[in-house]
Every structure is written in structure tokens, then in C-alpha cells.
Motif scaffolding. Structure first.
Motif, PDB file in Angstrom:
ATOM      1  N   ARG A   1       6.005  17.611  -5.772  1.00  0.00           N
ATOM      2  CA  ARG A   1       4.729  17.031  -6.226  1.00  0.00           C
ATOM      3  C   ARG A   1       3.590  18.036  -6.090  1.00  0.00           C
ATOM      4  O   ARG A   1       2.732  18.145  -6.968  1.00  0.00           O
ATOM      5  CB  ARG A   1       4.411  15.758  -5.426  1.00  0.00           C
ATOM      6  N   MET A   2       3.570  18.763  -4.961  1.00  0.00           N
ATOM      7  CA  MET A   2       2.490  19.724  -4.747  1.00  0.00           C
ATOM      8  C   MET A   2       2.498  20.780  -5.846  1.00  0.00           C
ATOM      9  O   MET A   2       1.455  21.223  -6.309  1.00  0.00           O
ATOM     10  CB  MET A   2       2.688  20.385  -3.379  1.00  0.00           C
ATOM     11  N   GLN A   3       3.690  21.174  -6.241  1.00  0.00           N
ATOM     12  CA  GLN A   3       3.817  22.279  -7.179  1.00  0.00           C
ATOM     13  C   GLN A   3       3.701  21.849  -8.630  1.00  0.00           C
ATOM     14  O   GLN A   3       3.096  22.536  -9.441  1.00  0.00           O
ATOM     15  CB  GLN A   3       5.179  22.961  -6.959  1.00  0.00           C
ATOM     16  N   GLN A   4       4.322  20.709  -8.979  1.00  0.00           N
ATOM     17  CA  GLN A   4       4.463  20.379 -10.396  1.00  0.00           C
ATOM     18  C   GLN A   4       3.552  19.246 -10.836  1.00  0.00           C
ATOM     19  O   GLN A   4       3.340  19.074 -12.032  1.00  0.00           O
ATOM     20  CB  GLN A   4       5.916  20.005 -10.696  1.00  0.00           C
ATOM     21  N   ARG A   5       3.043  18.460  -9.910  1.00  0.00           N
ATOM     22  CA  ARG A   5       2.294  17.271 -10.340  1.00  0.00           C
ATOM     23  C   ARG A   5       0.828  17.309  -9.939  1.00  0.00           C
ATOM     24  O   ARG A   5      -0.035  16.947 -10.726  1.00  0.00           O
ATOM     25  CB  ARG A   5       2.973  16.014  -9.796  1.00  0.00           C
ATOM     26  N   TYR A   6       0.540  17.754  -8.730  1.00  0.00           N
ATOM     27  CA  TYR A   6      -0.848  17.698  -8.278  1.00  0.00           C
ATOM     28  C   TYR A   6      -1.785  18.638  -9.027  1.00  0.00           C
ATOM     29  O   TYR A   6      -2.945  18.287  -9.260  1.00  0.00           O
ATOM     30  CB  TYR A   6      -0.936  17.897  -6.757  1.00  0.00           C
ATOM     31  N   PRO A   7      -1.340  19.849  -9.415  1.00  0.00           N
ATOM     32  CA  PRO A   7      -2.280  20.663 -10.202  1.00  0.00           C
ATOM     33  C   PRO A   7      -2.753  19.934 -11.463  1.00  0.00           C
ATOM     34  O   PRO A   7      -3.947  19.909 -11.772  1.00  0.00           O
ATOM     35  CB  PRO A   7      -1.460  21.918 -10.535  1.00  0.00           C
ATOM     36  N   GLY A   8      -1.807  19.285 -12.171  1.00  0.00           N
ATOM     37  CA  GLY A   8      -2.174  18.546 -13.381  1.00  0.00           C
ATOM     38  C   GLY A   8      -3.040  17.337 -13.069  1.00  0.00           C
ATOM     39  O   GLY A   8      -4.003  17.036 -13.787  1.00  0.00           O
TER      40      GLY A   8
ATOM     41  N   LEU B   1       0.532   9.541  -3.377  1.00  0.00           N
ATOM     42  CA  LEU B   1      -0.686  10.325  -3.180  1.00  0.00           C
ATOM     43  C   LEU B   1      -1.231  10.112  -1.766  1.00  0.00           C
ATOM     44  O   LEU B   1      -1.565  11.075  -1.063  1.00  0.00           O
ATOM     45  CB  LEU B   1      -1.718   9.893  -4.226  1.00  0.00           C
ATOM     46  N   ALA B   2      -1.265   8.852  -1.347  1.00  0.00           N
ATOM     47  CA  ALA B   2      -1.767   8.557  -0.005  1.00  0.00           C
ATOM     48  C   ALA B   2      -0.839   9.139   1.056  1.00  0.00           C
ATOM     49  O   ALA B   2      -1.295   9.727   2.044  1.00  0.00           O
ATOM     50  CB  ALA B   2      -1.901   7.044   0.172  1.00  0.00           C
ATOM     51  N   ALA B   3       0.459   9.005   0.841  1.00  0.00           N
ATOM     52  CA  ALA B   3       1.418   9.527   1.818  1.00  0.00           C
ATOM     53  C   ALA B   3       1.300  11.040   1.943  1.00  0.00           C
ATOM     54  O   ALA B   3       1.324  11.598   3.046  1.00  0.00           O
ATOM     55  CB  ALA B   3       2.844   9.140   1.405  1.00  0.00           C
ATOM     56  N   ASP B   4       1.160  11.716   0.801  1.00  0.00           N
ATOM     57  CA  ASP B   4       1.046  13.180   0.843  1.00  0.00           C
ATOM     58  C   ASP B   4      -0.271  13.606   1.484  1.00  0.00           C
ATOM     59  O   ASP B   4      -0.331  14.627   2.169  1.00  0.00           O
ATOM     60  CB  ASP B   4       1.166  13.762  -0.565  1.00  0.00           C
ATOM     61  N   GLY B   5      -1.320  12.823   1.261  1.00  0.00           N
ATOM     62  CA  GLY B   5      -2.597  13.121   1.900  1.00  0.00           C
ATOM     63  C   GLY B   5      -2.473  13.069   3.409  1.00  0.00           C
ATOM     64  O   GLY B   5      -2.955  13.958   4.127  1.00  0.00           O
ATOM     65  N   LEU B   6      -1.785  12.025   3.889  1.00  0.00           N
ATOM     66  CA  LEU B   6      -1.565  11.906   5.335  1.00  0.00           C
ATOM     67  C   LEU B   6      -0.729  13.067   5.855  1.00  0.00           C
ATOM     68  O   LEU B   6      -1.005  13.642   6.911  1.00  0.00           O
ATOM     69  CB  LEU B   6      -0.850  10.583   5.649  1.00  0.00           C
ATOM     70  N   LYS B   7       0.321  13.390   5.094  1.00  0.00           N
ATOM     71  CA  LYS B   7       1.210  14.477   5.518  1.00  0.00           C
ATOM     72  C   LYS B   7       0.445  15.798   5.605  1.00  0.00           C
ATOM     73  O   LYS B   7       0.577  16.545   6.576  1.00  0.00           O
ATOM     74  CB  LYS B   7       2.371  14.599   4.513  1.00  0.00           C
ATOM     75  N   LEU B   8      -0.365  16.072   4.594  1.00  0.00           N
ATOM     76  CA  LEU B   8      -1.168  17.299   4.611  1.00  0.00           C
ATOM     77  C   LEU B   8      -2.101  17.315   5.811  1.00  0.00           C
ATOM     78  O   LEU B   8      -2.284  18.340   6.462  1.00  0.00           O
ATOM     79  CB  LEU B   8      -1.989  17.407   3.321  1.00  0.00           C
ATOM     80  N   GLY B   9      -2.687  16.139   6.088  1.00  0.00           N
ATOM     81  CA  GLY B   9      -3.582  16.052   7.237  1.00  0.00           C
ATOM     82  C   GLY B   9      -2.865  16.396   8.525  1.00  0.00           C
ATOM     83  O   GLY B   9      -3.406  17.085   9.398  1.00  0.00           O
ATOM     84  N   ARG B  10      -1.617  15.928   8.647  1.00  0.00           N
ATOM     85  CA  ARG B  10      -0.860  16.227   9.867  1.00  0.00           C
ATOM     86  C   ARG B  10      -0.470  17.701   9.930  1.00  0.00           C
ATOM     87  O   ARG B  10      -0.554  18.334  10.982  1.00  0.00           O
ATOM     88  CB  ARG B  10       0.398  15.350   9.926  1.00  0.00           C
ATOM     89  N   VAL B  11      -0.029  18.244   8.793  1.00  0.00           N
ATOM     90  CA  VAL B  11       0.421  19.637   8.778  1.00  0.00           C
ATOM     91  C   VAL B  11      -0.713  20.594   9.136  1.00  0.00           C
ATOM     92  O   VAL B  11      -0.519  21.569   9.852  1.00  0.00           O
ATOM     93  CB  VAL B  11       1.011  19.989   7.392  1.00  0.00           C
TER      94      VAL B  11
END
Lengths: 150, 436
Positions: free
Chosen positions: B378-385, B424-434
């Protein structure tokens, strides 16, 4: 069997001197807007060939690109391909992944490899899934690729 | 080779890790040979943008007065792209344009040669054009030197420090690095392009010795990775970093992805008329903390890319400083072990402990989950778009239609790019933790 051949014509990398540019301009068209600089490939459009944009922008030919690199070619092939193993390979990952484009498929399904313009990066043995197809060492001391602006 | 075939320490590889290790050993009064397989230090090396120099404070004071710098990076831009869109987050600081600076651009042929020169000045013996072809071991398996490709090329030493790069044959031979897994590596492909100094200054909005580093996401044809463009004094360097496993599956050639990036509407205006001076490619170990090998054995330490020390954490992409930091620590550990007359694995285990106290493994440990998140689908192929569509929706005036609400724009952009709001929400949380 060892497959070795100078299959690419017009090799420019044999010289040992420091590379001298210019090798070719980026963007042969003076007004990119006029030609519509939309890239031909991307995640959605399913890029594959993508050669369209390269032609539009007069990007380098591969031989000209490689001619910018200083290679001090040794007598010993530091990478050896066992083409008998390669004939049964289904992925041929080395052919597209090698940044120096040194692997080519032969008509009999084997792999041709040329060690002379090798970046010594290691991508080929990382992507190779055929045990024993590639034997990989560094060139002898002082030989091989020499980056001046790496 | 030096007259004596036995020295206190052999350091294999005169890149930043090896030069730093040899420097520390020489400063401790130890006899040390620094082996380099290329004709000069740096000749086999490539990097992707910025050397962060503060680690050099341990090498010499006021290093910035003499380090071979191309430009000091005062402007750092992160660009999120699709084939037809680009969003930039652009930051610049005057503070980065004066000592002690933040980051510099350089040529590795110059930088690595300079740093190895510091080791030589301190008393190390640099031997170039020499490959360490294997390890010498005693009956108990302890490393007692290296074999080289020179005639009479055995070189005995109480400690060997393997700084032989991303493909480290020595770490593999010692059994420290299990069979390399392609998923932990990326391929960097780079072109150096000549442009007049004034043209670079004008196009990038800088002057004097100021430089720019632009890092990009979404420009790699769906292959996990990223792009970069940075300024040298009279050249610019542009390239991409590509997941090796995905590159192998994609059937797209790496130089084609660079060509497409150079032709991108947001990048082409920087490069118009530039001529290619050098094409280069190199592997990068991006696995991070979880993919690192064991860092020591009896008589052996490993540092730099050989130990997988490159930090590839998305917003932080650093390697040369981690190589230097790990090399300095390896050199210190080896010098202490030699002083104690005990280069055993037990004694050398002080090395990772030292690294954990410094930024080298502290940063890697903190950011250990980053490589996986950054290279995720998702970070690579979906979020930029998604991000680009959201921006385009925000800034496109749709008169006579009234403006859509932000929530509607976000839903639309997410749907168009195949992302659920839950993801989107899950990845936001994950990024916050990382990146906490």
C-alpha cells in the motif's frame, strides 16, 4: 559448460581510461511541453516496455550508457554461468534485473553472459533461483569496474 | 604487501567502515593493514544522496574544512508522485549551510579516498588492488588472517575486521551471514549528469556551495523502492532504489525506470540538456536490525554494509555515517582486545554492546519495523496515488459545482486507489508506532 561470449557488438568498455563525456543530452526536444512529457509507464498503466518516453526524450542508448563507465577488464571471468542449469530456469530473473544487461537468452534456452562490463553488484546471484547456475567471485585486485563519481 | 607477513589487525575493504576501523587501530598504536580490492578507496562504491558528517567529529575536529564536499545540503525535499502528479514537502534551513552542517553531497571516489588517507596518516598501511579471497583459521576455527590474490598473499593477524561490503564473502565464509535473502536487498541505479554550476543554482534555488536533496516515492513502476535527485557542484545525480525480488518479477529493466523518472514532468525541468557522465549500480542492504548477521566471531568483526548497517527507514536514508560509526566501534573493540591479548569472541562481544550505546544500533533498533512498512504494497503502490488525488481534488476548482468536502475527497481518493478507510487508519497507527 561455461557460457562466455562477447555477444554485444561495439563494446566501449575495454578502455582503461577515465570516462569522458558527454555521452548524449537528456531531452533532445527543446520544448518538452510540446511533446507531452507524460511518462509511458507507471503502477497503474502496467509498465513494461516503457521505451516510448526514452525515445521521446532521446535518452541514451544502452551502449552509450555503459560507455560512460570505466571498466578495467581482467583476463579471468569472475562470474561463470552454467548454461545447462539455466535451460530449465523458468524465471530468467537475471536477464531483466542485471543493471549492466549482461545476460541474454540463447536460442537453445541457455544463458549467455559477458563479464566484462559487470558492476560487481551481486544482483544476479541474489535473484538466481537455480542452485549452482552462477558462480560468483570478485575480479582480481585492481580490475573490474572503477567508479569515479559513485 | 608490507615486509612483515604478520600484523596486529587486517581490515578488509577501504570504504568508510574499513577506513574508520583502521584509523582507530592505528591511533591505538596497532600495526594494521587496510586492504582494498579496487585501484583506490571508493572505486567500487556508490551511494544515493547525502553523507551526514557529524560522525566525523570523532575522526578530526573541524573536518568540514577539509572534507571533499560537492555541496552542503540546505534544502531537503520529499516528493510523492504518480506518473502525472507530484506533491513536494520542501524544507530548507540556513542552519544547514554553515558549520557543523547537516548533510553533504560528495563523490565516493573523493570521500572514501580522503577518509582512508586519515587512516594512513595515523599509521595504517593501505594496500590497494588486492582482494581478500578467504579467511585463515587455526584448528579451533579462530580467524588468524586472510588469504589474498597476491603472490605469497597470506597475511596473518590477531584480528580481522571484514568491511568488505554488501556482498561480504568473508562474513559468509565465517558463517555469520546465512545465505543472503534477496528480500533484504535493494538495487540502486544512478546516473551522474553534467550541468553548468549556474544552471544548477538557478534550477534548484541555491547558490555558492549550497545543495539540494530530493527523495521520491511512487516513481518506481510499482516496484517497492524510491527515487532520488541531488546536486553536486557541477553535476546532478539521479537514480532509483529497487527491491531486488520485485525487480526480478517485474520484467522491467532498471535503467528504464531511471529513464522514466528523468522524463517525469516534475523532474525533467531540472535535467533538461544535461549529459550523462557516469552510470552506476550497487546493492544496498535494507533489511535493518532484524536482518543483521552476527557481528563477531573468534578473531573476527564485521562492520558497514557487510554487517547490513544501512538505515533505510523512509524519511531517514543513511548509510555512510552508519558505516563510519560501526567501523570506529569495531576498531576500538579490536584495539581493546589486542591490548588485553584476547581477541576471542567473548572479548569481541563488546562490539555490539558499544554499537547499541551509539546511534548505530540505537537507531536501527528503534526503527527496526520501518523497512517492512516503507516497502509494503500500500505504501508503495497505493498511497502515492491516494495522496496525489487528494491534493488534486483539493486544489482543482470545480465551478460551477460547489467544493466537495474534505471527507468526500478523501473517500473518493481512497476508493480510486483501492484503499479502504480502515486500512488507512490501521497504516496510520502502524506508522505512528514505527516512527514514535
Amino acid at each position: 559448460m561455461t557460457a562466455r561470449a562477447g555477444w554485444r557488438r561495439g563494446r566501449a568498455g575495454r578502455r582503461a581510461g577515465r570516462p569522458t563525456g558527454p555521452a548524449g543530452p537528456v531531452g533532445g526536444t527543446p520544448e518538452p511541453a510540446a511533446t507531452g512529457p507524460a511518462p509511458s509507464s507507471g503502477p497503474e498503466s502496467g509498465s513494461g516496455s516503457g521505451s516510448g518516453s526514452a525515445e521521446r526524450f532521446a535518452d541514451l542508448s544502452f551502449d552509450d550508457r555503459m560507455a560512460t563507465v570505466d571498466f578495467r577488464v581482467g583476463e579471468r571471468a569472475h562470474i561463470v554461468v552454467d548454461s545447462d542449469v539455466c535451460r530449465s530456469c523458468t524465471t530468467r530473473a537475471c536477464v531483466t534485473a542485471c543493471p549492466a544487461n549482461l545476460f541474454a537468452v540463447r536460442s537453445d534456452g541457455g544463458i549467455l553472459f559477458n563479464y566484462e562490463q559487470c558492476f560487481e553488484c551481486g544482483t544476479c546471484y541474489l535473484v538466481c533461483n537455480s542452485e549452482g547456475a552462477l558462480s560468483w567471485t570478485y575480479p582480481d585486485g585492481g580490475q573490474g569496474v572503477v567508479f569515479h563519481r559513485g | 604487501m608490507p615486509d612483515a607477513d604478520r600484523v596486529d589487525a587486517v581490515v578488509v575493504g577501504a570504504g568508510p567502515a574499513g577506513a574508520a576501523a583502521a584509523l582507530e587501530l592505528a591511533r591505538a598504536g596497532r600495526s594494521v593493514v587496510l586492504l582494498e580490492r579496487g585501484p583506490f578507496p571508493g572505486s567500487k562504491n556508490v551511494y544515493g544522496g547525502v553523507v551526514y558528517g557529524r560522525v566525523l567529529d570523532a575522526v578530526l575536529p573541524n573536518w568540514w574544512d577539509e572534507v571533499p564536499v560537492e555541496r552542503w545540503v540546505v534544502r531537503r525535499s520529499t516528493m510523492v508522485m504518480t506518473p502525472t502528479q507530484a506533491l513536494s514537502i520542501d524544507f530548507r534551513s540556513e542552519a544547514w549551510g554553515s558549520a557543523p552542517y547537516n548533510g553533504m553531497t560528495t563523490y565516493r571516489a573523493d570521500f572514501d579516498r580522503w577518509l582512508a588517507g586519515k587512516a594512513v596518516d595515523a599509521g595504517a598501511t593501505l594496500v590497494t588492488s588486492t582482494v581478500a579471497t578467504g579467511l585463515l583459521r587455526d584448528e579451533g576455527g579462530r580467524v588468524i588472517g586472510v588469504r589474498t590474490d597476491r603472490a605469497d598473499g597470506e597475511l596473518r593477524a590477531d584480528v580481522v575486521i571484514a568491511c568488505d561490503g554488501v556482498n561480504s564473502f568473508l562474513a559468509k565464509e565465517a558463517g555469520l551471514l546465512p545465505r543472503a535473502e534477496a528480500k533484504h536487498y535493494t538495487l540502486g541505479v544512478k546516473e551522474v549528469l553534467a550541468l553548468p554550476r549556474e544552471v544548477i543554482d538557478e534550477r534548484f534555488g541555491v547558490h555558492g556551495d549550497q545543495g539540494v536533496d530530493i527523495e521520491m516515492l511512487g516513481c518506481t513502476a510499482g516496484i517497492p523502492g524510491g527515487g532520488f535527485l541531488y546536486t553536486n557542484a557541477e553535476t546532478v545525480s539521479v537514480g532509483v532504489v529497487l527491491s531486488v525480488t520485485h525487480l526480478a518479477e517485474a520484467k522491467v529493466r532498471p535503467e528504464q525506470i531511471v529513464a522514466d523518472l528523468k522524463a517525469h514532468p516534475a523532474i525533467f525541468p531540472y535535467l533538461r540538456g544535461a549529459t550523462v557522465k557516469e552510470y552506476a549500480a550497487h546493492l544496498i542492504p535494507e533489511g535493518g536490525y532484524g536482518a543483521m548477521p552476527r557481528l563477531y566471531a573468534d578473531g573476527l568483526l564485521i562492520a558497514g554494509d557487510a554487517a547490513g548497517m544501512t538505515l533505510a527507514a523512509g524519511i531517514w536514508l543513511e548509510g555512510v555515517n552508519f558505516a563510519i560509526g560501526s567501523g570506529l566501534a569495531a576498531g576500538r573493540t579490536a584495539a581493546a582486545a589486542l591490548a588485553a591479548g584476547d581477541p576471542s569472541a567473548a572479548r569481541l562481544s563488546a562490539y555490539p554492546a558499544d554499537l547499541h550505546r551509539s546511534f548505530v544500533l540505537a537507531d536501527h533498533k528503534r526503527l527496526r519495523k520501518a523497512p517492512e512498512v516503507i516497502l509494503s504494497e500500500r505504501m508503495q503502490q497505493r498511497y502515492p496515488g491516494l495522496i496525489a488525488d487528494l491534493m488534486e481534488g483539493m486544489f482543482t476548482v470545480t465551478n460551477p459545482e460547489p467544493k466537495p468536502g474534505m471527507a468526500a475527497l478523501l473517500r473518493r481518493a481512497a476508493k480510486r486507489n483501492g484503499v479502504s478507510l480502515r486500512d488507512l487508519a490501521a497504516d496510520g497507527l502502524k506508522l505512528g508506532r514505527v516512527f514514535r
